[in-house]
Design a protein around this motif. Structure first.
Motif, mmCIF file in Angstrom:
data_model
loop_
_atom_site.group_PDB
_atom_site.id
_atom_site.type_symbol
_atom_site.label_atom_id
_atom_site.label_comp_id
_atom_site.label_asym_id
_atom_site.label_seq_id
_atom_site.Cartn_x
_atom_site.Cartn_y
_atom_site.Cartn_z
ATOM 1 N N LYS A 165 44.316 43.766 38.656
ATOM 2 C CA LYS A 165 43.806 44.698 37.652
ATOM 3 C C LYS A 165 42.631 44.140 36.860
ATOM 4 C CE LYS A 165 48.337 46.879 37.114
ATOM 5 N NZ LYS A 165 49.428 47.250 36.181
ATOM 6 N N ALA A 166 42.130 42.990 37.253
ATOM 7 C CA ALA A 166 41.016 42.377 36.527
ATOM 8 C C ALA A 166 39.724 43.116 36.834
ATOM 9 C CB ALA A 166 40.884 40.911 36.889
ATOM 10 N N VAL A 167 38.806 43.080 35.866
ATOM 11 C CA VAL A 167 37.503 43.727 36.019
ATOM 12 C C VAL A 167 36.428 42.671 35.771
ATOM 13 C CG1 VAL A 167 35.961 45.532 35.173
ATOM 14 C CG2 VAL A 167 38.435 45.931 35.242
ATOM 15 N N GLY A 168 35.367 42.680 36.578
ATOM 16 C CA GLY A 168 34.278 41.726 36.395
ATOM 17 C C GLY A 168 34.388 40.539 37.329
ATOM 18 N N ASP A 169 33.389 39.656 37.234
ATOM 19 C CA ASP A 169 33.309 38.515 38.133
ATOM 20 C C ASP A 169 34.053 37.296 37.615
ATOM 21 O OD1 ASP A 169 31.743 39.983 39.854
ATOM 22 O OD2 ASP A 169 29.859 39.316 38.960
ATOM 23 N N ASP A 170 34.310 37.235 36.331
ATOM 24 C CA ASP A 170 35.029 36.076 35.801
ATOM 25 C C ASP A 170 36.512 36.172 36.151
ATOM 26 O OD1 ASP A 170 32.817 34.882 34.719
ATOM 27 O OD2 ASP A 170 32.981 35.932 32.801
ATOM 28 N N THR A 202 33.301 32.169 38.260
ATOM 29 C CA THR A 202 32.739 33.140 39.193
ATOM 30 C C THR A 202 32.870 32.603 40.610
ATOM 31 O OG1 THR A 202 30.512 32.195 39.114
ATOM 32 C CG2 THR A 202 31.070 33.869 37.453
ATOM 33 N N ALA A 203 32.861 33.504 41.572
ATOM 34 C CA ALA A 203 33.029 33.080 42.960
ATOM 35 C C ALA A 203 31.906 32.149 43.387
ATOM 36 C CB ALA A 203 33.079 34.313 43.867
ATOM 37 N N ALA A 240 38.235 33.906 47.800
ATOM 38 C CA ALA A 240 37.993 34.074 46.363
ATOM 39 C C ALA A 240 38.857 35.242 45.885
ATOM 40 C CB ALA A 240 36.514 34.355 46.098
ATOM 41 N N LEU A 241 39.813 34.945 44.967
ATOM 42 C CA LEU A 241 40.796 35.937 44.532
ATOM 43 C C LEU A 241 40.711 36.153 43.029
ATOM 44 C CD1 LEU A 241 43.883 34.595 46.530
ATOM 45 C CD2 LEU A 241 42.203 36.294 47.290
ATOM 46 N N ARG A 242 41.184 37.305 42.606
ATOM 47 C CA ARG A 242 41.297 37.628 41.188
ATOM 48 C C ARG A 242 42.538 38.482 40.995
ATOM 49 N NH1 ARG A 242 39.648 42.889 40.643
ATOM 50 N NH2 ARG A 242 38.218 43.712 42.234
ATOM 51 N N ALA A 300 37.866 39.031 45.654
ATOM 52 C CA ALA A 300 36.605 39.099 44.936
ATOM 53 C C ALA A 300 35.521 39.609 45.882
ATOM 54 C CB ALA A 300 36.235 37.723 44.383
ATOM 55 N N ASP A 301 34.463 40.107 45.287
ATOM 56 C CA ASP A 301 33.397 40.695 46.089
ATOM 57 C C ASP A 301 32.497 39.598 46.658
ATOM 58 O OD1 ASP A 301 31.791 42.500 47.304
ATOM 59 O OD2 ASP A 301 30.673 43.068 45.489
ATOM 60 N N THR A 302 33.045 38.795 47.510
ATOM 61 C CA THR A 302 32.291 37.726 48.179
ATOM 62 C C THR A 302 32.977 37.400 49.496
ATOM 63 O OG1 THR A 302 31.349 35.511 47.884
ATOM 64 C CG2 THR A 302 33.585 35.854 47.084
#
Length: 359
Positions: free
Chosen positions: A263-268, A120-121, A258-260, A227-229
């Motif tokens: 197409k990923a969903v969620g914080d992990d 997680t971020a 903080a990247l993801r 990411a949402d941070t």
């Protein structure tokens, strides 16, 4: 014998009434008239000390109104021409500032030795060197503004504020990072650099002058999402004069994103991506008034990436769990031509990666 009242020769003068009329007393005899002395005074004697009856008008007052206007226009034209001539011939005229030179960019990918940590971020930031960094714009701070030999304190402050605006828009604005927007940064540039800037986005290249990632930090939105941070940032600005007509501001900052996967969903599945950027900006007096700057040099080190990554158009992060495609930086041939030379690459130190316990 004639009496005293009788006229000479016993006659009465023609036109003079006889007897005791009222005009008799003003009749003079010939002897009186001959004895009378005539004296004519000159004009100066007649004036004596008396003031002039009519004052002389001033020469200017006798000139017609049209001539007065004509003379006034001629005087103004002469004064203006003299001022222009003296301005052109002034020995202390400020030297002209040369046109903005092209931006020179160096983008160096940093390859990790192992797989990229994920999580997680929050936990990634807590276990990374960026734990103490400020968030977003708060991490881009300005030093105190002090006057220089040729620039006032307010001008130095304006240059620092514009340098901060460029830093924020080119490295922290989500619309630029993954949205592809570039106009907000373009509006800040010297007009002499606009063609180079546009070419860098239309046809990015690793030739040292046309890397889009030298102007802005950007990721391919088809591959990467934020990411949402907030982004973590830390760095400094420094100011110096570049001659009598220009200021140079250098910004040395580290940004941690903080990247993801896109197409990923969620914080992990979040991973951190670090960019160290050293950018040198120039400001002249006209640029400060017009809210413009010139980017002279941009040096970017970014990772984790593979050494083989084509990062002229986009930075291409290795995401959580991924490994570089090569073991390390490629060999370099010092005899190769610039077109044949291998791209620069570095190794991302283990201490730069978050130390998150494996699950």
């Amino acid at each position: 014998m004639d009496g005293p009242g009788d006229p000479p020769e016993g006659g009465t003068p023609e036109g003079v009434p006889g007897g005791d009329d009222e005009y008799r007393s003003v009749v003079f005899d010939e002897s009186f008239i001959r004895a009378a002395r005539l004296q004519e005074y000159s004009a100066r004697e007649r004036m004596g000390d008396h003031a002039l009856a009519v004052r002389n008008r001033h020469v200017w007052a006798r000139v017609s109104t049209s001539r007065q206007i004509l003379l006034l226009v001629i005087l103004i034209a002469l004064a203006f021409g003299t001022a222009v001539y003296m301005g052109l011939r002034h020995p202390y005229k400020e030297p002209a500032v040369p046109a903005a030179e092209p931006m020179h960019a160096t983008v160096v990918p940093l390859a990790p030795r192992d797989a990229v940590p994920g999580g997680t971020a929050g936990e990634l930031f807590d276990h990374s060197p960026a734990a103490q960094y400020r968030q977003g714009v708060d991490g881009v701070t300005l030093p105190p503004a002090r006057s220089t030999q040729h620039f006032s304190e307010s001008q130095v402050m304006a240059a620092l504020a514009l340098a901060k605006e460029y830093t924020v828009k080119s490295a922290l604005d989500p619309a630029v990072l993954v949205g592809g927007a570039q106009r907000s940064v373009r509006l800040l540039l010297d007009p002499a650099q606009l063609d180079q800037y546009d070419r860098s986005f239309d046809r990015p290249s690793t030739d040292g002058q046309h890397a889009a990632t030298g102007w802005v930090i950007r990721f391919d939105p088809a591959q990467v999402a934020l990411a949402d941070t907030p982004v973590r940032a830390q760095g400094v600005f420094s100011v110096k004069e570049a001659g009598a007509g220009a200021l140079e501001v250098t910004g040395d900052h580290t940004f941690v994103y903080a990247l993801r996967p896109a197409k990923a969903v969620g914080d992990d599945g979040v991973s951190l991506f670090t960019v160290r950027r050293d950018v040198r900006l120039r400001f002249d007096r006209d640029g400060l008034q017009e809210h413009r700057l010139a980017v002279l040099q941009s040096s970017v080190e970014a990772g984790p990436q593979s050494c083989s990554a084509d990062d002229a158009g986009f930075l291409r992060p290795l995401l959580a769990g991924q490994r570089p495609t090569t073991d390390g930086p490629a060999g370099t041939d010092p005899y190769a031509t610039p077109q044949e030379a291998a791209p620069l690459c570095g190794t991302l130190a283990a201490s730069a990666q978050p130390s998150v316990p494996r699950r």
